[in-house]
Design an enzyme around this catalytic site. Structure first.
Site, PDB file in Angstrom:
ATOM      1  N   LEU A 273      -5.717  -5.432 -16.043  1.00 36.20           N
ATOM      2  CA  LEU A 273      -5.329  -4.620 -15.238  1.00 36.20           C
ATOM      3  C   LEU A 273      -6.646  -3.921 -14.177  1.00 36.20           C
ATOM      4  O   LEU A 273      -7.611  -3.643 -15.419  1.00 36.20           O
ATOM      5  CB  LEU A 273      -4.906  -3.762 -15.505  1.00 36.20           C
ATOM      6  CG  LEU A 273      -3.737  -3.681 -16.366  1.00 36.20           C
ATOM      7  CD1 LEU A 273      -2.645  -2.722 -16.309  1.00 36.20           C
ATOM      8  CD2 LEU A 273      -2.005  -4.729 -15.550  1.00 36.20           C
ATOM      9  N   ASP A 274      -6.510  -4.057 -13.207  1.00 39.03           N
ATOM     10  CA  ASP A 274      -7.765  -3.127 -12.426  1.00 39.03           C
ATOM     11  C   ASP A 274      -7.663  -1.976 -12.255  1.00 39.03           C
ATOM     12  O   ASP A 274      -6.785  -1.083 -12.905  1.00 39.03           O
ATOM     13  CB  ASP A 274      -6.749  -2.858 -11.118  1.00 39.03           C
ATOM     14  CG  ASP A 274      -6.892  -4.297 -10.164  1.00 39.03           C
ATOM     15  OD1 ASP A 274      -7.335  -5.855 -10.419  1.00 39.03           O
ATOM     16  OD2 ASP A 274      -6.210  -4.891  -9.379  1.00 39.03           O
ATOM     17  N   LYS A 275      -8.480  -1.462 -12.219  1.00 39.27           N
ATOM     18  CA  LYS A 275      -9.362   0.359 -12.628  1.00 39.27           C
ATOM     19  C   LYS A 275      -7.760   1.376 -12.723  1.00 39.27           C
ATOM     20  O   LYS A 275      -7.817   1.620 -13.208  1.00 39.27           O
ATOM     21  CB  LYS A 275     -10.352   0.399 -12.024  1.00 39.27           C
ATOM     22  CG  LYS A 275     -10.732   2.157 -12.287  1.00 39.27           C
ATOM     23  CD  LYS A 275     -11.953   1.993 -11.239  1.00 39.27           C
ATOM     24  CE  LYS A 275     -12.701   3.241 -11.292  1.00 39.27           C
ATOM     25  NZ  LYS A 275     -13.750   4.097 -10.996  1.00 39.27           N
TER      26      LYS A 275
ATOM     27  N   ARG B 261      -2.103  -7.211  -5.287  1.00 38.12           N
ATOM     28  CA  ARG B 261      -1.944  -6.100  -4.111  1.00 38.12           C
ATOM     29  C   ARG B 261      -2.585  -7.791  -2.604  1.00 38.12           C
ATOM     30  O   ARG B 261      -2.135  -7.357  -2.253  1.00 38.12           O
ATOM     31  CB  ARG B 261      -3.917  -5.962  -4.400  1.00 38.12           C
ATOM     32  CG  ARG B 261      -3.681  -4.677  -5.906  1.00 38.12           C
ATOM     33  CD  ARG B 261      -4.678  -4.425  -6.394  1.00 38.12           C
ATOM     34  NE  ARG B 261      -5.426  -3.535  -4.964  1.00 38.12           N
ATOM     35  CZ  ARG B 261      -6.294  -3.575  -5.957  1.00 38.12           C
ATOM     36  NH1 ARG B 261      -7.029  -3.749  -6.648  1.00 38.12           N
ATOM     37  NH2 ARG B 261      -7.551  -2.343  -4.615  1.00 38.12           N
TER      38      ARG B 261
END
Length: 322
Positions: free
Chosen positions: A137-139, A237
């Site tokens: 998962l992204d930060k 995104r």
């Protein structure tokens, strides 16, 4: 320590006339442009069996690439970082990842990542690729992740992910009013040719499929449920920004927030201070990699997204009462 690995690929027809380093950066997105340039200068890149020494060399479609790449083996240190464990057995652990936590070390984030935490809490994971991490998962994306505790479980989970046998659902708040109830986005995604930390929709990219449906509409925003069929970097995104509905708080793919006309001070404050993309991995469904048992977990929305949704709902009534 360093090791030599062999990378192979074929130049895509549409890359005709590209610089060699530019073409290789698209074919091998896991490696930086500077790293690829060094391989070329060190005479480690072959095109159709011939060593190429110039990064500016123009390529043709269909050429065979072989890179005898020299990779520096990285060793990461264990760190006592708390993990929010949702489920655990002898083979897997399901973790609720908070916002502002990087999953895997990389440029600018060599420590204080989930991988460092896994090495501390599960010392045996030092023997597993990426400490057992199966997907990321992204930060600043919150929610559920599954991590393997042994090599057999990790191999089986990765294969299940590749066969689309693991279901990952997300909730998001997008900017703009979406009208189609549900839809599938099938635009391929590649690393941005200039901004190496960014991704972009490109016909040179890898297949990327995102399904979404509308959960709730606000005056100028839409709450979505999304399901990934593939798992490209920043996929949701990038796809949402590409179709014109970027996520609230996404400072990479959005630019400045666009508050609704006549918005209340409360809504303006929340939108201006929402310091991450409004994206949460809310559901994870899979077959256990060893037992084969069907398993499913759900993670409630984090406080910041609940606050955002509530103030968007309030904004509708605020306008009505003006």
């Amino acid at each position: 320590m360093t090791q030599e690995i062999k990378l192979t690929a074929t130049i895509i027809e549409s890359q005709l006339g590209y610089r060699l380093d530019q073409s290789l950066a698209q074919l091998f997105p896991d490696y930086s442009r500077s790293c690829i340039k060094k391989w070329i200068l060190d005479e480690r890149v072959q095109i159709n069996g011939k060593i190429i020494k110039k990064p500016k060399e123009k390529v043709l479609g269909g050429q065979k690439i072989i890179i005898n790449a020299l990779i520096e083996e990285k060793t990461w240190k264990p760190q006592n970082i708390p993990l929010n464990i949702i489920y655990e057995d002898n083979d897997i652990v399901v973790i609720y990842k908070p916002h502002n936590l990087v999953v895997h070390p990389g440029a600018g984030h060599k420590n204080d990542t989930m991988l460092n935490a896994l090495l501390y809490h599960y010392p045996y994971s030092v023997h597993l690729p990426r400490a057992g991490i199966v997907h990321r998962l992204d930060k600043n994306t919150t929610g559920l992740m599954v991590v393997a505790k042994n090599l057999i479980a990790q191999t089986n989970l990765i294969q299940a992910l590749q066969r689309c046998k693991i279901t990952r659902e997300y909730e998001a708040i997008a900017m703009g009013i979406m009208t189609t109830g549900s839809k599938t986005i099938k635009d391929p995604i590649a690393r941005h040719p200039i901004k190496r930390t960014h991704m972009t929709v490109s016909h040179l990219g890898k297949p990327a499929i995102t399904h979404y449906r509308i959960m709730e509409k606000f005056r100028m925003h839409t709450r979505l449920c999304l399901r990934l069929e593939t798992g490209r970097t920043h996929q949701i995104r990038v796809h949402m920004a590409h179709i014109g509905y970027p996520l609230v708080g996404d400072n990479i793919y959005i630019g400045r927030p666009r508050p609704p006309k006549g918005a209340s001070k409360e809504l303006l404050y929340v939108l201006n201070n929402f310091d991450r993309q409004a994206l949460h991995a809310t559901m994870l469904r899979l077959y256990h990699p060893i037992s084969g048992v069907h398993m499913e977990w759900h993670a409630p929305l984090p406080r910041d997204m609940i606050e955002l949704i509530n103030v968007l709902r309030t904004d509708i009534n605020y306008i009505k009462n003006i």
